[in-house]
Design an enzyme around this catalytic site. Structure first.
Site, mmCIF file in Angstrom:
data_model
loop_
_atom_site.group_PDB
_atom_site.id
_atom_site.type_symbol
_atom_site.label_atom_id
_atom_site.label_comp_id
_atom_site.label_asym_id
_atom_site.label_seq_id
_atom_site.Cartn_x
_atom_site.Cartn_y
_atom_site.Cartn_z
ATOM 1 N N ASP A 101 31.057 5.235 -11.578
ATOM 2 C CA ASP A 101 31.082 6.641 -11.985
ATOM 3 C C ASP A 101 32.184 7.428 -11.287
ATOM 4 O O ASP A 101 32.814 6.934 -10.352
ATOM 5 C CB ASP A 101 29.708 7.292 -11.721
ATOM 6 C CG ASP A 101 29.139 6.951 -10.350
ATOM 7 O OD1 ASP A 101 29.912 6.526 -9.474
ATOM 8 O OD2 ASP A 101 27.925 7.110 -10.165
ATOM 9 N N ASN A 149 15.887 10.229 -6.482
ATOM 10 C CA ASN A 149 15.178 10.488 -7.739
ATOM 11 C C ASN A 149 15.149 9.246 -8.642
ATOM 12 O O ASN A 149 14.792 9.335 -9.800
ATOM 13 C CB ASN A 149 15.844 11.660 -8.477
ATOM 14 C CG ASN A 149 17.291 11.378 -8.834
ATOM 15 O OD1 ASN A 149 17.792 10.282 -8.575
ATOM 16 N ND2 ASN A 149 17.971 12.347 -9.416
ATOM 17 N N HIS A 200 17.779 7.477 -9.548
ATOM 18 C CA HIS A 200 18.950 7.282 -10.414
ATOM 19 C C HIS A 200 19.751 6.043 -10.004
ATOM 20 O O HIS A 200 19.694 5.604 -8.856
ATOM 21 C CB HIS A 200 19.834 8.541 -10.480
ATOM 22 C CG HIS A 200 20.695 8.803 -9.287
ATOM 23 N ND1 HIS A 200 21.343 9.996 -9.078
ATOM 24 C CD2 HIS A 200 21.033 8.036 -8.222
ATOM 25 C CE1 HIS A 200 22.036 9.949 -7.976
ATOM 26 N NE2 HIS A 200 21.866 8.775 -7.423
ATOM 27 N N GLU A 210 20.515 9.923 -14.518
ATOM 28 C CA GLU A 210 19.487 10.754 -13.901
ATOM 29 C C GLU A 210 18.164 10.642 -14.659
ATOM 30 O O GLU A 210 18.126 10.157 -15.799
ATOM 31 C CB GLU A 210 19.969 12.212 -13.915
ATOM 32 C CG GLU A 210 21.333 12.434 -13.235
ATOM 33 C CD GLU A 210 21.258 12.394 -11.716
ATOM 34 O OE1 GLU A 210 20.482 11.593 -11.153
ATOM 35 O OE2 GLU A 210 21.995 13.154 -11.072
HETATM 36 P P1 PGA Z 1 23.862 7.053 -1.154
HETATM 37 O O1 PGA Z 1 23.737 7.321 -2.696
HETATM 38 O O2 PGA Z 1 24.345 5.666 -0.995
HETATM 39 O O3 PGA Z 1 24.864 8.059 -0.644
HETATM 40 O O4 PGA Z 1 22.491 7.247 -0.562
HETATM 41 C C1 PGA Z 1 23.155 6.349 -3.502
HETATM 42 C C2 PGA Z 1 23.019 6.886 -4.898
HETATM 43 O O5 PGA Z 1 22.797 8.102 -5.048
HETATM 44 O O6 PGA Z 1 23.116 6.094 -5.841
#
Ligand code: PGA
Length: 244
Positions: free
Chosen positions: A67, A136, A138, A143
């Site tokens: 992304d 959450n 995702h 999302e």
């Molecule tokens: P993070 O994010 O590695 O910064 O915890 C993971 C994500 O949101 O996919």
């Protein structure tokens, strides 16, 4: 789903690196699906260390990132392009033309999404996809209330995700509201998936992903249906799945 609960973040990172390294030794022209965020930083450090030891290289590999924010220049330190250059690309021999990331500055983000999806197909699909997981549930920027059939698409970021990512920006209002993300269908088409989770804030999402109902409200829950998923988590992230 193969679940590994390891003792530390360093062990998690080393274990994930060993899977990527063996993939590249056995198939040097592998297509890697890469992720950003705090979680894979240790993985990238381990890969760079072993690369410097001459055990393997990235010269024939290709990469596709999950992304990118819409509206951030690649030179913006908060763009994922910048992150990847800093944490991995500038330190290894992956060829510039083999690196693929969605262009968040594209005049038509929708056309960019279609072109990105096509490039993944043309490369023969992703061999190994690295994933983190959001609080959450995702994966990528897919999302809650995700469309499981979506391919690479423009997404509006969830409030929780904006809050989580605000730590990297001067102000929460500076966090972009949109991103381009591989869709669930794109991710599910990867031949192998490695999902990394570290820290107690991920424990509930990880539990729901593995043992919860498969539901668009927990996008990662779809991974229960993938044939080759390896979860690597530390004890804090794995707290609710210990002994299950
Ligand atoms: P993070 O994010 O590695 O910064 O915890 C993971 C994500 O949101 O996919």
């Amino acid at each position: 789903m193969q679940i590994n609960i390891v003792n530390s973040y360093d062990e998690l990172s080393a274990k994930a690196a060993s899977i990527i390294i063996s993939q590249l030794i056995l198939k040097p022209d592998s297509v890697l699906g890469l992720a950003t965020g705090s979680t894979p930083e240790g993985l990238y450090q381990h890969l760079i260390k072993k690369y410097n030891e001459g055990i393997f290289n990235f010269s024939q590999a290709k990469s596709f990132n999950l992304d990118e924010y819409v509206g951030l220049e690649p030179t913006n330190p908060n763009s994922y392009r910048y992150y990847m250059e800093k944490h991995l690309f500038s330190k290894i021999d992956l060829q510039a033309e083999s690196i693929h990331m969605p262009n968040g500055m594209a005049a038509s983000p929708e056309a960019e999404c279609a072109a990105y999806e096509q490039k993944i197909k043309d490369a023969g699909g992703v061999d190994v996809q690295i994933l983190g997981i959001g609080r959450n549930g995702h994966i990528g920027f897919n999302e809650p209330s995700v469309d499981f059939q979506a391919t690479t698409h423009v997404v509006s970021l969830d409030e929780k995700t904006i809050e989580d990512n605000a730590r990297f920006f001067d102000h929460i209002d500076d966090v972009p509201k949109q991103a381009i993300s591989m869709g669930i269908k794109t991710i599910m088409s990867s031949k192998k998936i490695i999902l990394l989770a570290s820290g107690g804030s991920k424990a509930e999402a990880l539990y729901e992903m593995i043992y919860g109902k498969i539901s668009p409200s927990v996008p990662a829950s779809i991974l229960q249906l993938h044939k080759d998923v390896t979860v690597i988590c530390d004890e804090a992230a794995g707290a609710l799945i210990q002994g299950k």
